[in-house]
Structure formats: structure tokens, C-alpha cells
Design a protein around this motif. Structure first.
Motif, mmCIF file in Angstrom:
data_model
loop_
_atom_site.group_PDB
_atom_site.id
_atom_site.type_symbol
_atom_site.label_atom_id
_atom_site.label_comp_id
_atom_site.label_asym_id
_atom_site.label_seq_id
_atom_site.Cartn_x
_atom_site.Cartn_y
_atom_site.Cartn_z
ATOM 1 N N LEU A 92 0.827 -1.203 0.000
ATOM 2 C CA LEU A 92 0.000 0.000 0.000
ATOM 3 C C LEU A 92 0.866 1.259 0.000
ATOM 4 C CD1 LEU A 92 -3.059 0.538 0.060
ATOM 5 C CD2 LEU A 92 -2.851 0.951 2.517
ATOM 6 N N GLU A 93 0.571 2.155 -0.976
ATOM 7 C CA GLU A 93 1.304 3.406 -1.083
ATOM 8 C C GLU A 93 0.442 4.614 -0.743
ATOM 9 O OE1 GLU A 93 3.026 3.730 -4.937
ATOM 10 O OE2 GLU A 93 4.096 1.815 -4.806
ATOM 11 N N ARG A 94 -0.867 4.485 -0.922
ATOM 12 C CA ARG A 94 -1.767 5.612 -0.657
ATOM 13 C C ARG A 94 -3.026 5.094 0.014
ATOM 14 N NH1 ARG A 94 -3.279 10.818 -2.621
ATOM 15 N NH2 ARG A 94 -5.527 11.080 -2.840
ATOM 16 N N LEU A 95 -3.383 5.711 1.156
ATOM 17 C CA LEU A 95 -4.597 5.360 1.892
ATOM 18 C C LEU A 95 -5.378 6.638 2.168
ATOM 19 C CD1 LEU A 95 -6.390 3.367 3.431
ATOM 20 C CD2 LEU A 95 -4.897 3.656 5.425
ATOM 21 N N ASP A 96 -6.577 6.735 1.583
ATOM 22 C CA ASP A 96 -7.398 7.940 1.712
ATOM 23 C C ASP A 96 -8.608 7.631 2.589
ATOM 24 O OD1 ASP A 96 -8.852 10.247 1.485
ATOM 25 O OD2 ASP A 96 -8.641 10.415 -0.689
ATOM 26 N N LEU A 97 -8.616 8.209 3.785
ATOM 27 C CA LEU A 97 -9.697 8.003 4.749
ATOM 28 C C LEU A 97 -10.478 9.286 4.994
ATOM 29 C CD1 LEU A 97 -7.596 5.970 7.340
ATOM 30 C CD2 LEU A 97 -9.210 5.036 5.667
ATOM 31 N N THR A 98 -10.350 10.262 4.118
ATOM 32 C CA THR A 98 -10.963 11.579 4.296
ATOM 33 C C THR A 98 -12.473 11.476 4.516
ATOM 34 O OG1 THR A 98 -9.290 12.498 2.812
ATOM 35 C CG2 THR A 98 -11.227 13.855 3.241
ATOM 36 N N ASN A 99 -12.970 12.269 5.468
ATOM 37 C CA ASN A 99 -14.415 12.412 5.713
ATOM 38 C C ASN A 99 -15.104 11.085 6.044
ATOM 39 O OD1 ASN A 99 -14.086 15.134 5.150
ATOM 40 N ND2 ASN A 99 -14.869 14.997 3.078
ATOM 41 N N ASN A 100 -14.625 10.435 7.106
ATOM 42 C CA ASN A 100 -15.295 9.281 7.683
ATOM 43 C C ASN A 100 -15.602 9.599 9.150
ATOM 44 O OD1 ASN A 100 -15.540 6.651 5.926
ATOM 45 N ND2 ASN A 100 -13.647 7.638 5.271
ATOM 46 N N ASP A 101 -15.908 8.593 9.940
ATOM 47 C CA ASP A 101 -16.229 8.786 11.359
ATOM 48 C C ASP A 101 -15.199 8.099 12.248
ATOM 49 O OD1 ASP A 101 -18.532 10.234 10.710
ATOM 50 O OD2 ASP A 101 -19.749 8.418 10.546
ATOM 51 N N GLY A 154 1.794 2.662 11.027
ATOM 52 C CA GLY A 154 3.146 3.194 10.980
ATOM 53 C C GLY A 154 4.166 2.209 10.448
ATOM 54 N N ASN A 155 3.806 0.921 10.383
ATOM 55 C CA ASN A 155 4.740 -0.108 9.928
ATOM 56 C C ASN A 155 4.509 -0.549 8.482
ATOM 57 O OD1 ASN A 155 6.284 -0.262 12.217
ATOM 58 N ND2 ASN A 155 5.128 -1.940 13.133
ATOM 59 N N LEU A 156 3.606 0.124 7.767
ATOM 60 C CA LEU A 156 3.429 -0.205 6.355
ATOM 61 C C LEU A 156 4.616 0.347 5.583
ATOM 62 C CD1 LEU A 156 -0.398 0.388 5.808
ATOM 63 C CD2 LEU A 156 0.824 -1.784 5.778
ATOM 64 N N PRO A 157 5.437 -0.514 4.977
ATOM 65 C CA PRO A 157 6.749 -0.087 4.461
ATOM 66 C C PRO A 157 6.705 0.867 3.272
ATOM 67 C CG PRO A 157 6.272 -2.345 3.795
ATOM 68 C CD PRO A 157 5.204 -1.951 4.767
ATOM 69 N N LYS A 158 5.620 0.832 2.470
ATOM 70 C CA LYS A 158 5.590 1.638 1.254
ATOM 71 C C LYS A 158 4.606 2.808 1.317
ATOM 72 C CE LYS A 158 6.946 -2.219 -1.750
ATOM 73 N NZ LYS A 158 6.602 -2.995 -2.977
ATOM 74 N N LEU A 159 3.945 2.986 2.456
ATOM 75 C CA LEU A 159 2.924 4.020 2.574
ATOM 76 C C LEU A 159 3.541 5.410 2.491
ATOM 77 C CD1 LEU A 159 -0.132 4.277 2.926
ATOM 78 C CD2 LEU A 159 0.228 4.442 5.401
ATOM 79 N N LYS A 160 3.117 6.170 1.465
ATOM 80 C CA LYS A 160 3.650 7.508 1.234
ATOM 81 C C LYS A 160 2.607 8.599 1.449
ATOM 82 C CE LYS A 160 6.751 5.682 -2.334
ATOM 83 N NZ LYS A 160 7.075 5.699 -3.798
ATOM 84 N N SER A 161 1.331 8.225 1.390
ATOM 85 C CA SER A 161 0.266 9.219 1.532
ATOM 86 C C SER A 161 -0.841 8.657 2.402
ATOM 87 C CB SER A 161 -0.287 9.595 0.149
ATOM 88 O OG SER A 161 -1.363 10.508 0.268
ATOM 89 N N LEU A 162 -1.085 9.300 3.535
ATOM 90 C CA LEU A 162 -2.143 8.912 4.462
ATOM 91 C C LEU A 162 -3.007 10.144 4.711
ATOM 92 C CD1 LEU A 162 -3.549 7.016 6.445
ATOM 93 C CD2 LEU A 162 -1.807 7.603 8.151
ATOM 94 N N LEU A 163 -4.244 10.121 4.226
ATOM 95 C CA LEU A 163 -5.140 11.278 4.297
ATOM 96 C C LEU A 163 -6.244 11.000 5.303
ATOM 97 C CD1 LEU A 163 -5.438 11.942 0.450
ATOM 98 C CD2 LEU A 163 -3.793 12.911 2.071
ATOM 99 N N VAL A 164 -6.350 11.847 6.327
ATOM 100 C CA VAL A 164 -7.292 11.592 7.423
ATOM 101 C C VAL A 164 -8.161 12.799 7.758
ATOM 102 C CG1 VAL A 164 -5.815 9.825 8.458
ATOM 103 C CG2 VAL A 164 -5.535 12.219 9.144
ATOM 104 N N GLU A 165 -8.138 13.846 6.943
ATOM 105 C CA GLU A 165 -8.945 15.030 7.231
ATOM 106 C C GLU A 165 -10.423 14.673 7.307
ATOM 107 O OE1 GLU A 165 -8.048 17.923 8.067
ATOM 108 O OE2 GLU A 165 -5.918 17.758 7.705
ATOM 109 N N GLY A 166 -11.175 15.416 8.136
ATOM 110 C CA GLY A 166 -12.615 15.207 8.220
ATOM 111 C C GLY A 166 -13.016 14.011 9.044
ATOM 112 N N ASN A 167 -12.137 13.561 9.962
ATOM 113 C CA ASN A 167 -12.460 12.483 10.899
ATOM 114 C C ASN A 167 -12.374 13.031 12.323
ATOM 115 O OD1 ASN A 167 -12.677 9.638 9.523
ATOM 116 N ND2 ASN A 167 -11.030 10.701 8.446
ATOM 117 N N PRO A 168 -13.187 12.543 13.237
ATOM 118 C CA PRO A 168 -13.158 13.025 14.626
ATOM 119 C C PRO A 168 -12.044 12.369 15.444
ATOM 120 C CG PRO A 168 -14.901 11.409 14.394
ATOM 121 C CD PRO A 168 -14.310 11.588 13.014
ATOM 122 N N LEU A 169 -10.819 12.452 14.957
ATOM 123 C CA LEU A 169 -9.686 11.846 15.662
ATOM 124 C C LEU A 169 -9.484 12.525 17.008
ATOM 125 C CD1 LEU A 169 -7.258 11.518 12.635
ATOM 126 C CD2 LEU A 169 -8.453 9.649 13.788
#
Length: 512
Positions: free
Chosen positions: A223-232, A241-256
Motif C-alpha cells: 500500500l502506497e496511498r490510503l485515503d480516509l478523508t471524511n469518515n467517522d 506506521g509499519n506499512l513499508p511503502k505508505l507515502k500518503s495517508l489522508l485523514v482530514e474530516g475524521n473526529p480523531l
């Protein structure tokens, strides 16, 4: 040879006669498709697919019963099986079970229609490698879909799916993902969905209703890109943090609640570093960072003041709005807005108040609306760099577009252009032009050569009858996409070898 002869192309459904009201498909397209194996019927207002399409490799052509001789190039009995069918941006509500008559299909694109279901016979397309059914109204998918063991690419985003089908795990050859499942109603993602998807590189889950991610997300080692924008989602699994190839993690719009806002704002690498640091620690529950992570979710307010104040983004998308209320622009008054996102509405014109931000805006997204023209207000945004007008009803661009002398990217895919917009030849800063899935019949290679920064030109699925050899002199091009057009040369084998091979082929055919 008549239809009543004993040919293998004879109609095996006795008494069948096409309906007189059948939507017309130009005979020239059908004839070309018999030779090329590709048929592009996008943006043709089709409410149903003509029988002549489903039966293109079954019935002989109308002229076959005439007492005429055929040249070597017109021997319909030596036709090529249809392998690529583009039906995007029409008004289709269903597909016929007769789709089973096209068993050689490797590509089927029916995105941007009104499909509420898929035929069970789709499960018989065992050679299918790419399926795009995005931007429809699908609530569920037939179990037969998971029989498509050759499938490598699957687009499901912008439908009404409420869950990820467990059968998706049977598609063990999925690799070109792009598993796009965004803009649905999905609430749950479990290990059963992930265990056989280790090859995917992109997972888009934005604009759903997910509340959590399973620790099995670690199975997606590519996995290189994971888009979680606008979920709950209220917390992220630290194993991300241990995914070796992840370059883009999008989390805007979540109640973190357990990650400070300043960490998120530093970008993907800092966020992954933080997650790795917490893997060996015991979760401490909610901490004093909760107040710093609170944000306005799109579902809680008509106007996202957080994105306006912090990110300088004016965002009013996916609201089914016919007009943009003045209060949206009033809310951004005095803020140096750099990005405007009004996509996925029902706009028929560009809001004139977009010019309020002409001194600062660099990025405008008006995709997935009902625009039939572009107003001059848009042409006043002289700092504009990126313009997205995909999936509208545009047939032309005003010459005033050439005022945008800083524009680098323009996306015009899935509109109704029959000509390459002349104004674009006069924007020397252009680097990327995406104009696939239109009806463009020609391109001026001599003028295109003046765009000496152009690196990407996507003209897939248009009506190009020929490719000008001079296009080979556009030496800055790094990606030239021409598949899905009815030209005969360059042939598919050359296109498959990539841009460099295509440009070399064209250069060798420039008249001395």
C-alpha cells in the motif's frame, strides 16, 4: 452471404428483429470496431445499449447480403473480437444480459451512468481485466462478479454501496489499485476484506461512514496511498506506521481524538512516525489533546470553517447544490483562499463570486457538475495553476482561458468536446492536459509543439481517426495516452510499448 445462410455469424435467436427506436450508433464506428476490437460510445445520451453493439461479433454487417466484393481490409468475416467497450457518461439504467455475447472483453467502462444493478451475465466475462462501474447508483453487486478471476483493476467509487462485499477477496489478481470505494455508505472494513488484497497499492475509502480500521490493514504491504478523508474514525491503528511503502495517508474530516492536530498538519511522514512511536506503548485513552483535534465535519455544518481558516480552502462539494449560497463566499471574506472545491454538485454555471479570490486562488475543482459553458469570471483567476472540469457537459472553452498564464494542469475528461480547445494552445505553462472520454476528432500537432513544458497528454477514448506524425516532435511528452480511438495506426501493439515507442513511430513517418 445472407442472414439466412449457415454462417457461424447467423442470428441464433429466430424471429429477433431490432427495435425501430433503437438508439443510433454510427455505422462507421461499428465497422471500425470490427477491425480494431475497440468501441467508444461515451457521451452519446444513450439510455440503452443497441443490440448491434452486443451482437457485433455475432451478426454479419448489413452490407454482407449485397452482391459485392470485399477488399482484404473489409473482410468482415475476419473481424477482431471486441475487447474494449466504453459506455461512460450516458444515461444507462441497466445493462442487458446479452453482454455475455462479448466474452473477449478485457476492458469495460460504464462509469458516470445511472446503473442500479449489474447483469448476472457479467460473471461470464472471464477475460475481463479492467472494470469501471464508478459514479452510478449501485446499492449491491451480483455474486457472479467475483467469478472474474482475471480482473486487475476495479473502480467502485461514487455509488450507494453500504458494505464492502466479502467476495472481493476472491479477486486475487487485483493489482492496479486504484481500489476506489470512496463516496459510498460503507460503515465497516474487516479482515475478511483485506486478507487477499496484499497486491493493492491504492485504497480510497473517502466520504464513507467508517468508524474504525482493523489491525489487519498491515496485510497490505504494498500500500502506497490510503485515503480516509471524511469518515467517522476516532482513532487509527498504530500498525499503520509499519506499512513499508505508505507515502500518503489522508485523514482530514475524521473526529480523531488521540492525535494532536499539529501532528496531522505536518503531513504523512510525521503522522506515520508518531504511530510507530506508539506501537509499544499502552494506549492511555483520551488525553488532553482532544480539544486540539476537534474539527468541523461536513455533516455538522453547511460551511467547513476549519478548512477555510486553517487550510485556506473554500470547500462546498457533494451537496447537490444548484447554486452556491452567498453565505459560503461571505464566510471566506478576508481569508486568502488558495483552493476552491465546488465539485459534485448540480451547477450549470461557474459562480460569479469565484472572482472574489482572483488574487490568491491557485486550485479550482468544478468537476462532476452540469456545466455547459465556462464563464469569464473563471478566466480572471490569473494565479490559477490547477483546473478540474471533468464530468460536465462542456463542448468548448472560451479563448479568454489563455489569460491563465500560470496554469499547469487542466482536466477536461468526460465532457462533450468534439475539438481540442484552441485556447489551450496559447497557455505555454501547461504541463498536463487530460481530455479523455470526449469526442475529439483531431489535434493540431504543430500548435501543440509550442507547449514546450507539456509532459502528459491523455486523449484516450475519443474519435481520433488519425494521429498526426508531427506529434512525434513533441519531445517533452513523457506520457501520451491514445487508446480507445478509431485510428488504425499506430496499432495496438505499438501503443502497448509505451510513449517513447509511439513518439518514435510517429517521428519516422514525418514527411521529409
Amino acid at each position: 452471404m445472407s442472414r439466412r445462410g449457415g454462417s457461424r455469424f447467423a442470428n441464433h435467436r429466430p424471429g429477433f428483429q431490432p427495435q425501430a427506436t433503437e438508439p443510433a450508433v454510427p455505422a462507421g464506428l461499428i465497422k471500425t470496431a470490427r477491425k480494431s476490437g475497440q468501441l467508444n460510445l461515451s457521451n452519446r445520451e444513450l439510455s440503452e445499449v443497441p443490440q448491434s453493439v452486443w451482437r457485433i461479433n455475432v451478426d454479419p454487417p448489413e452490407e454482407s447480403h449485397l452482391n459485392v466484393s470485399f477488399s482484404a481490409s473489409d473482410r468482415w468475416w475476419d473481424q477482431t473480437n471486441l475487447t474494449k467497450l466504453i459506455l461512460a457518461s450516458n444515461k444507462l439504467q441497466c445493462l442487458s444480459e446479452d453482454i455475455q455475447l462479448l466474452p473477449a472483453l478485457t476492458v469495460l467502462d460504464v462509469h458516470d451512468n445511472q446503473l442500479r444493478s449489474l447483469p448476472y451475465a457479467i460473471g461470464q466475462l472471464l477475460n475481463l481485466q479492467k472494470l469501471n462501474i464508478s459514479h452510478n447508483k449501485l446499492k449491491e453487486l451480483p455474486d457472479k462478479l467475483w467469478n472474474l478471476s482475471s480482473l486487475k483493476t476495479l473502480h467502485l467509487h461514487h455509488n450507494e454501496l453500504e458494505q464492502i462485499p466479502e467476495g472481493i477477496g476472491q479477486l486475487v489478481h487485483l493489482e492496479d489499485l486504484e481500489l476506489h470505494i470512496g463516496n459510498n455508505q460503507i460503515e465497516y472494513l474487516g479482515s475478511e476484506h483485506l486478507k487477499n488484497l496484499s497486491a493493492i497499492s491504492v485504497l480510497e475509502l473517502r466520504d464513507n461512514k467508517l468508524k474504525s480500521l482493523p489491525d489487519e490493514i498491515l496485510l497490505l504491504q504494498n500500500l502506497e496511498r490510503l485515503d480516509l478523508t471524511n469518515n467517522d474514525i476516532s482513532s487509527l491503528p498504530y500498525v499503520l506506521g509499519n506499512l513499508p511503502k505508505l507515502k500518503s495517508l489522508l485523514v482530514e474530516g475524521n473526529p480523531l481524538r488521540t492525535i494532536r492536530r499539529d501532528i496531522i498538519n505536518r503531513g504523512t511522514q510525521e503522522l506515520l512516525k508518531y504511530l510507530r512511536s506508539r506501537i509499544e506503548e499502552q494506549p492511555t485513552g483520551q488525553d488532553d489533546s482532544c480539544s486540539a483535534t476537534a474539527m468541523t465535519l461536513p455533516s455538522e455544518s453547511r460551511i467547513n470553517m476549519y478548512t477555510i481558516g486553517t487550510q485556506k480552502v473554500l470547500e462546498y462539494s457533494d451537496r447537490k447544490a444548484i447554486i452556491i449560497p452567498d453565505e459560503v463566499f461571505d464566510a471566506s471574506d478576508g481569508t486568502p483562499i488558495t483552493s476552491v472545491n465546488l465539485s459534485k454538485n448540480l451547477l450549470t454555471g461557474v459562480p460569479f463570486r469565484i472572482a472574489d479570490h482572483k488574487a490568491t486562488v491557485t486550485d479550482v475543482n468544478l468537476g462532476f457538475n452540469k456545466l455547459s459553458s465556462v464563464s469569464l469570471e473563471l478566466c480572471t483567476l490569473e494565479h490559477l495553476i490547477h483546473l478540474d472540469l471533468r464530468n460536465n457537459l462542456l463542448t468548448s472553452l472560451p479563448m479568454e482561458i489563455k489569460r491563465l498564464q500560470r496554469m499547469q494542469t487542466v482536466i477536461l475528461s468526460c465532457n462533450r468536446f468534439k475539438e481540442f480547445p484552441d485556447a489551450l494552445y496559447h497557455v505555454p505553462t501547461l504541463e498536463t492536459v487530460l481530455i479523455s472520454n470526449n469526442q475529439v476528432g483531431s489535434i493540431d500537432a504543430i500548435q501543440l509543439m509550442q507547449l514546450d513544458r507539456l509532459t502528459t497528454l491523455d486523449m484516450q477514448n475519443n474519435d481520433l481517426m488519425q494521429v498526426p506524425p508531427e506529434l512525434g516532435s513533441c519531445i517533452t511528452l513523457r506520457s501520451l495516452l491514445l487508446e480507445g480511438n478509431p485510428f488504425r495506426n499506430p496499432r495496438a501493439a505499438i501503443l502497448a510499448r509505451g510513449t517513447s515507442a509511439v513518439l518514435e513511430y510517429l517521428r519516422n513517418r514525418i514527411p521529409a
